[in-house]
Every structure is written in structure tokens, then in C-alpha cells.
Design an enzyme around this catalytic site. Structure first.
Site, PDB file in Angstrom:
ATOM      1  N   SER A 120      39.428  41.554  43.978  1.00 49.20           N
ATOM      2  CA  SER A 120      40.487  42.528  44.228  1.00 49.20           C
ATOM      3  C   SER A 120      40.495  42.985  45.678  1.00 49.20           C
ATOM      4  O   SER A 120      41.510  43.499  46.147  1.00 49.20           O
ATOM      5  CB  SER A 120      40.276  43.756  43.335  1.00 49.20           C
ATOM      6  OG  SER A 120      40.254  43.387  41.986  1.00 49.20           O
ATOM      7  N   HIS A 141      44.619  35.981  43.249  1.00 46.99           N
ATOM      8  CA  HIS A 141      44.389  37.307  42.661  1.00 46.99           C
ATOM      9  C   HIS A 141      45.444  37.635  41.617  1.00 46.99           C
ATOM     10  O   HIS A 141      46.583  37.929  41.946  1.00 46.99           O
ATOM     11  CB  HIS A 141      44.392  38.355  43.798  1.00 46.99           C
ATOM     12  CG  HIS A 141      44.128  39.741  43.317  1.00 46.99           C
ATOM     13  ND1 HIS A 141      44.743  40.852  43.850  1.00 46.99           N
ATOM     14  CD2 HIS A 141      43.306  40.207  42.340  1.00 46.99           C
ATOM     15  CE1 HIS A 141      44.308  41.923  43.221  1.00 46.99           C
ATOM     16  NE2 HIS A 141      43.447  41.563  42.311  1.00 46.99           N
TER      17      HIS A 141
HETATM   18  N1  LIG Z   1      40.048  44.762  35.976  1.00 46.42           N
HETATM   19  C1  LIG Z   1      41.143  44.516  36.691  1.00 46.42           C
HETATM   20  O1  LIG Z   1      42.173  45.176  36.518  1.00 46.42           O
HETATM   21  C2  LIG Z   1      41.154  43.394  37.707  1.00 46.42           C
HETATM   22  C3  LIG Z   1      42.389  42.924  38.166  1.00 46.42           C
HETATM   23  C4  LIG Z   1      42.419  41.871  39.089  1.00 46.42           C
HETATM   24  C5  LIG Z   1      41.229  41.326  39.552  1.00 46.42           C
HETATM   25  N2  LIG Z   1      40.045  41.834  39.095  1.00 46.42           N
HETATM   26  C6  LIG Z   1      38.806  41.224  39.612  1.00 46.42           C
HETATM   27  O2  LIG Z   1      38.317  40.323  38.637  1.00 46.42           O
HETATM   28  C7  LIG Z   1      36.892  40.247  38.721  1.00 46.42           C
HETATM   29  C8  LIG Z   1      36.289  40.557  37.354  1.00 46.42           C
HETATM   30  O3  LIG Z   1      36.748  41.831  36.940  1.00 46.42           O
HETATM   31  P1  LIG Z   1      36.844  42.229  35.377  1.00 46.42           P
HETATM   32  O4  LIG Z   1      37.756  43.414  35.318  1.00 46.42           O
HETATM   33  O5  LIG Z   1      37.113  41.031  34.551  1.00 46.42           O
HETATM   34  O6  LIG Z   1      35.345  42.756  35.136  1.00 46.42           O
HETATM   35  P2  LIG Z   1      34.499  42.831  33.782  1.00 46.42           P
HETATM   36  O7  LIG Z   1      33.496  43.916  34.003  1.00 46.42           O
HETATM   37  O8  LIG Z   1      35.380  42.884  32.592  1.00 46.42           O
HETATM   38  O9  LIG Z   1      33.766  41.395  33.768  1.00 46.42           O
HETATM   39  C9  LIG Z   1      32.837  41.045  34.735  1.00 46.42           C
HETATM   40  C10 LIG Z   1      32.246  39.677  34.416  1.00 46.42           C
HETATM   41  O10 LIG Z   1      31.234  39.407  35.405  1.00 46.42           O
HETATM   42  C11 LIG Z   1      30.044  38.973  34.741  1.00 46.42           C
HETATM   43  N3  LIG Z   1      28.900  39.367  35.555  1.00 46.42           N
HETATM   44  C12 LIG Z   1      28.384  40.602  35.731  1.00 46.42           C
HETATM   45  N4  LIG Z   1      27.327  40.557  36.551  1.00 46.42           N
HETATM   46  C13 LIG Z   1      27.174  39.245  36.901  1.00 46.42           C
HETATM   47  C14 LIG Z   1      26.250  38.543  37.713  1.00 46.42           C
HETATM   48  N5  LIG Z   1      25.262  39.200  38.334  1.00 46.42           N
HETATM   49  N6  LIG Z   1      26.403  37.196  37.832  1.00 46.42           N
HETATM   50  C15 LIG Z   1      27.407  36.542  37.217  1.00 46.42           C
HETATM   51  N7  LIG Z   1      28.308  37.153  36.410  1.00 46.42           N
HETATM   52  C16 LIG Z   1      28.189  38.480  36.275  1.00 46.42           C
HETATM   53  C17 LIG Z   1      30.080  39.699  33.397  1.00 46.42           C
HETATM   54  O11 LIG Z   1      29.248  39.045  32.467  1.00 46.42           O
HETATM   55  C18 LIG Z   1      31.566  39.567  33.051  1.00 46.42           C
HETATM   56  O12 LIG Z   1      31.822  38.287  32.514  1.00 46.42           O
HETATM   57  C19 LIG Z   1      36.478  41.203  39.838  1.00 46.42           C
HETATM   58  O13 LIG Z   1      36.350  40.501  41.033  1.00 46.42           O
HETATM   59  C20 LIG Z   1      37.668  42.166  39.897  1.00 46.42           C
HETATM   60  O14 LIG Z   1      37.810  42.780  41.161  1.00 46.42           O
HETATM   61  C21 LIG Z   1      39.973  42.822  38.177  1.00 46.42           C
END
Ligand SMILES: NC(=O)c1ccc[n+]([C@@H]2O[C@H](COP(=O)([O-])OP(=O)(O)OC[C@H]3O[C@@H](n4cnc5c(N)ncnc54)[C@H](O)[C@@H]3O)[C@@H](O)[C@H]2O)c1
Length: 284
Positions: A120, A141
């Protein structure tokens, strides 16, 4: 321009499952990698649940839904991504974790495969430089929920080749999304503009101007937003929101990006929003 057939997704959180569904619906073979078998199974269950809702609403047939699920393979082995033309990582918003992952993907994914991040805010160039193929690294993204939201920001680090960006745009468009190409600056377009608003909503509430419920009602009714700022923070995830604000503040030092203490305290307490059952609101 080399076409993209097989797509790898790393990460099985909110976004990982959504990305896998989007890519499979666009006709790609998809490999989703979670660190655990349970996580891999949970992704498939989440995709099935999302598609079942579409079938119930008669937006697709049961046969179409089955065909989409059949294109997704879930695994706990990163090595299964070797044959991917494109890998999008969507793990926790932590630069060191992502850099280590890109260095690993460099060793695994076939030459010519694009390595993309769903970050993000984090500097995509740092991820590119963790590999031996910086010209093949970019940001793709998506927004939350990925199957619903129309926008994809294609993030161009200074290292990316024009062809990589073209292939990423073509992929996003094949997924039915509107792609905008943006430079590699923290927050890109949407989060650079959105997060001062979300952060200032917490400030407004803490200063006693109105309750969070009233602020949410006000911004929906007054601005026509589909949800208010506190509901949106809970949807994004408070840990992810805090990481986004910290990355924005690190880059720009704008006080509007300095995360409000309440957000930091909630994350410390494990109150991460919808995904943990408790954020600003409670989820039963
Ligand atoms: N939540 C949102 O609205 C959103 C929107 C767009 C982009 N993003 C981006 O997407 C990415 C994931 O966000 P999310 O909301 O799915 O988060 P989430 O917390 O739902 O999932 C995170 C994932 O990362 C894994 N993880 C955690 N620690 C780890 C490690 N040390 N090594 C490898 N994997 C690990 C977890 O097991 C899980 O599968 C981030 O970069 C975030 O910025 C999020």
C-alpha cells in the site's frame, strides 16, 4: 509482449484470497502460497464462499464458479511458484519481510517472470533492488475487497522497464480493472490522499467533536461515501493502516500522516479491525 498465463499469489490474508479470486476469474491458472497448510485451505474456502455468494445472487452459475475454483491451487511451498509468469506478493506490510521474500522469489521464479507487490505504501524500488531482475519488478496495488473494487494502481519504480509496466497494465485490464500508472512514492495516489482523512477522523473523535458513530454517519450522508472512516479503518485492518501511516510519515514528515496514538494503542492490544473481531467496532 510476453503474455501472462500462470499467476502466483503469496500471502493468504484479506488481500491474498481476493487477488487469487480476481486472477482466476480472469481465466489465469493461479497458485496461492500460504505459510501453512491451514492458511492455504482457508484461502480456497474464502474463494469458494465469495463465489457461492455470486451464485446465490445469480451473477454466475454453479458451473462457472466450479471452473474458477478449479483454476486455483493452494500450497505451502514457495517452490510451486517456479513456473509463474507473474507473482504478486501480498504479505504483511513490513519492508524487511517483503525484501526477504523478493530475494527468495528471485531464486525460484523462472527468468522473465514479473515480481510484483501489492504494498500500500512501501518503496517498490527497495524490493526491486532485493532481486537480480529490478527491471521486472513493479507494484500492482489492488483495493479491498479486490473482487469488487475497480481500481488498480500500477506502481512504476525507477528501475522498471516500460515493458514490465505495459504487461502489468494489461494484466489489470484483463482482470476487469481500471489501471492507473503512478510513480513510486509512499501511498501512491489513493492512500496518500485517503490516510490523512482517516487519521484526522480519529483526531476529531478524540478531541470530542463527535462520536465515531456520528462521524461515520456524517461522512456517509454528507459526502456520499459508502462507509465512514472508522468502518473503513476496521475493513482495511488497523495494523495495515498503522503501517501505511508510518510509511507515509517516514517519507514526507507531514504531521497529517503522524498516526494518532489511539490507533497505535489498538494495534498493540491486538485490536486489528474486522479480521480480529474487534477494532473501532466489535464484530460478532
Ligand atoms: N487491507 C487492505 O485494505 C489492503 C488493500 C490493498 C493492499 N493491501 C496490502 O496487502 C498486503 C497484505 O495485507 P492484508 O490486508 O491482506 O493483511 P492480512 O493481515 O490480512 O494478511 C497478511 C498476510 O501476511 C502473512 N504474513 C504475516 N507475517 C508474515 C511473514 N513474516 N512472512 C510471510 N508472510 C507473513 C500472513 O500470514 C497473511 O497471510 C499488505 O502489503 C497491505 O498493505 C492491503
Amino acid at each position: 509482449m510476453a503474455d501472462i498465463f500462470e499467476v502466483g499469489i503469496v500471502g493468504s490474508g484479506i488481500m491474498g484470497a481476493g487477488l487469487a479470486e480476481v486472477a482466476a476469474r480472469a481465466g489465469h491458472d493461479v497458485v496461492v502460497r500460504s505459510r501453512t497448510t491451514a492458511g492455504a485451505e482457508a484461502v480456497l474456502a474464502a474463494i469458494r464462499a465469495g463465489l457461492d455468494r455470486q451464485v446465490a445472487k445469480e451473477r454466475m452459475t454453479g458451473a462457472e464458479s466450479e471452473a474458477i475454483v478449479a483454476r486455483v491451487r493452494a500450497t505451502d511451498h514457495l517452490g510451486q511458484l517456479a513456473n509463474c509468469d507473474l507473482v504478486i506478493e501480498s504479505v504483511v506490510e513490513d519492508l524487511e519481510v517483503k525484501k526477504a521474500l523478493f530475494a527468495e522469489l528471485e531464486q525460484i521464479v523462472k527468468p522473465g517472470g514479473i515480481l510484483a507487490t501489492n504494498t500500500s505504501t512501501l518503496p517498490v524500488v527497495d524490493l526491486a533492488m532485493a532481486t537480480q531482475r529490478p527491471e521486472l519488478v513493479c507494484g500492482i496495488h489492488f483495493f479491498n475487497p479486490a473482487p469488487v473494487m475497480k481500481l488498480v494502481e500500477i506502481v512504476r519504480p525507477v528501475t522498471a522497464s516500460a515493458q514490465t509496466i505495459e504487461r502489468a497494465v494489461a494484466f489489470a485490464e484483463r482482470c476487469g480493472k481500471d489501471a492507473v500508472t503512478v510513480e513510486d512514492r509512499a501511498g501512491f495516489v489513493v492512500n496518500a490522499l485517503l490516510f490523512p482523512y482517516l487519521n484526522n477522523a480519529i483526531r476529531l473523535c478524540e478531541s470530542g467533536t463527535a462520536s465515531m458513530e456520528s462521524i461515520d454517519v456524517a461522512m456517509q450522508g454528507g459526502c456520499g461515501f459508502p462507509m465512514g472512516p472508522f468502518a473503513l479503518l476496521d475493513l482495511v485492518g488497523l495494523d495495515t493502516s498503522l503501517a501505511i501511516l508510518d510509511a507515509l510519515y517516514t517519507e514526507f514528515k507531514d504531521p497529517n500522516y503522524a498516526a494518532m496514538p489511539l490507533l497505535r494503542r489498538k494495534v498493540a492490544a491486538g485490536q486489528l479491525g474486522r479480521k480480529s473481531g474487534q477494532g473501532f467496532y466489535s464484530y460478532g
